[in-house]
Scaffold this active site. Structure first.
Site, PDB file in Angstrom:
ATOM      1  N   GLU A  42      -8.656  -0.894  -2.939  1.00 27.34           N
ATOM      2  CA  GLU A  42      -9.264   0.581  -2.761  1.00 27.34           C
ATOM      3  C   GLU A  42     -10.503   0.720  -2.405  1.00 27.34           C
ATOM      4  O   GLU A  42     -10.705   1.927  -1.624  1.00 27.34           O
ATOM      5  CB  GLU A  42      -8.963   0.872  -4.275  1.00 27.34           C
ATOM      6  CG  GLU A  42      -7.733   0.950  -4.967  1.00 27.34           C
ATOM      7  CD  GLU A  42      -6.583   1.269  -4.155  1.00 27.34           C
ATOM      8  OE1 GLU A  42      -6.373   2.259  -3.227  1.00 27.34           O
ATOM      9  OE2 GLU A  42      -5.496   0.895  -4.062  1.00 27.34           O
ATOM     10  N   CYS A  76       0.862  -1.177   0.060  1.00 25.64           N
ATOM     11  CA  CYS A  76      -0.103   0.030  -0.102  1.00 25.64           C
ATOM     12  C   CYS A  76       0.767   1.388  -0.169  1.00 25.64           C
ATOM     13  O   CYS A  76       1.726   1.147   0.570  1.00 25.64           O
ATOM     14  CB  CYS A  76      -0.940   0.204   1.150  1.00 25.64           C
ATOM     15  SG  CYS A  76      -1.976   1.497   1.581  1.00 25.64           S
TER      16      CYS A  76
END
Length: 184
Positions: A154, A110
């Site tokens: 997401e 991430c």
């Protein structure tokens, strides 16, 4: 143009908030931000631009990661079969999913997490997502493979969930039940 300086780190409280819906039709300000999210993801995959601006490569990005608690994401990735998934969406929502799970054998990363995190992240193998694109058009996507995993990652950001929340704390490399392994 967004750079790594615009990103919040994983300990920022905004990443644990549920992001608010974007009023539609989207304002010019919201369109500009969504366009910037897509621009970052695309630029981060271009070695020359990425090196010039010190961008970490990514295949997806959510507005909370750049300190905006609104429901917008950008995904730009190419599957192994060459299929390109390039979508910038307002208010994306997962409306259906398979029972079967999938996970990346390499784990997930991430842009807001600046450390390696080991373990398998169980995700749905197939999903259907709806949202609205930059032109205001409703979009419905049926996804599998890396694309399905990226969209779930997401959308989790929009709900205050980090990828490592899904990792089994007792056994990070436990193979999720009823799952398929995917290689990136």
């Amino acid at each position: 143009m967004l750079t790594m300086d615009d990103f919040v780190n994983e300990d920022d409280p905004i990443l644990r908030q549920v992001a608010v819906e974007v009023p539609l039709p989207a304002s010019n300000e919201d369109k500009k931000l969504l366009d910037s999210l897509m621009e970052y993801v695309q630029n981060s995959q271009k070695p020359d631009i990425s090196a010039l601006y010190g961008l970490r490569a990514g295949i997806g990005l959510a507005a909370p990661q750049v300190n905006v608690s609104k429901r917008m994401i950008a995904v730009h990735l190419k599957e192994k079969d060459g299929q390109l998934y390039s979508y910038a969406l307002f208010n994306p929502k997962l409306i259906s999913h398979s029972v079967e799970k999938a996970y990346l054998t390499s784990g997930e990363g991430c842009l807001s997490v600046n450390r390696p995190v080991s373990g398998y992240v169980p995700r749905y193998a197939r999903i259907t997502v709806v949202g609205t694109d930059l032109e205001g058009t409703s979009v419905q996507l049926r996804l599998k493979g890396i694309a399905a995993i990226c969209f779930q990652h997401e959308i989790d950001h929009l709900n205050g969930i980090m990828f490592y929340d899904h990792i089994n704390p007792e056994d990070p490399y436990a193979i999720p039940e009823n799952s398929i392994a995917l290689e990136r």
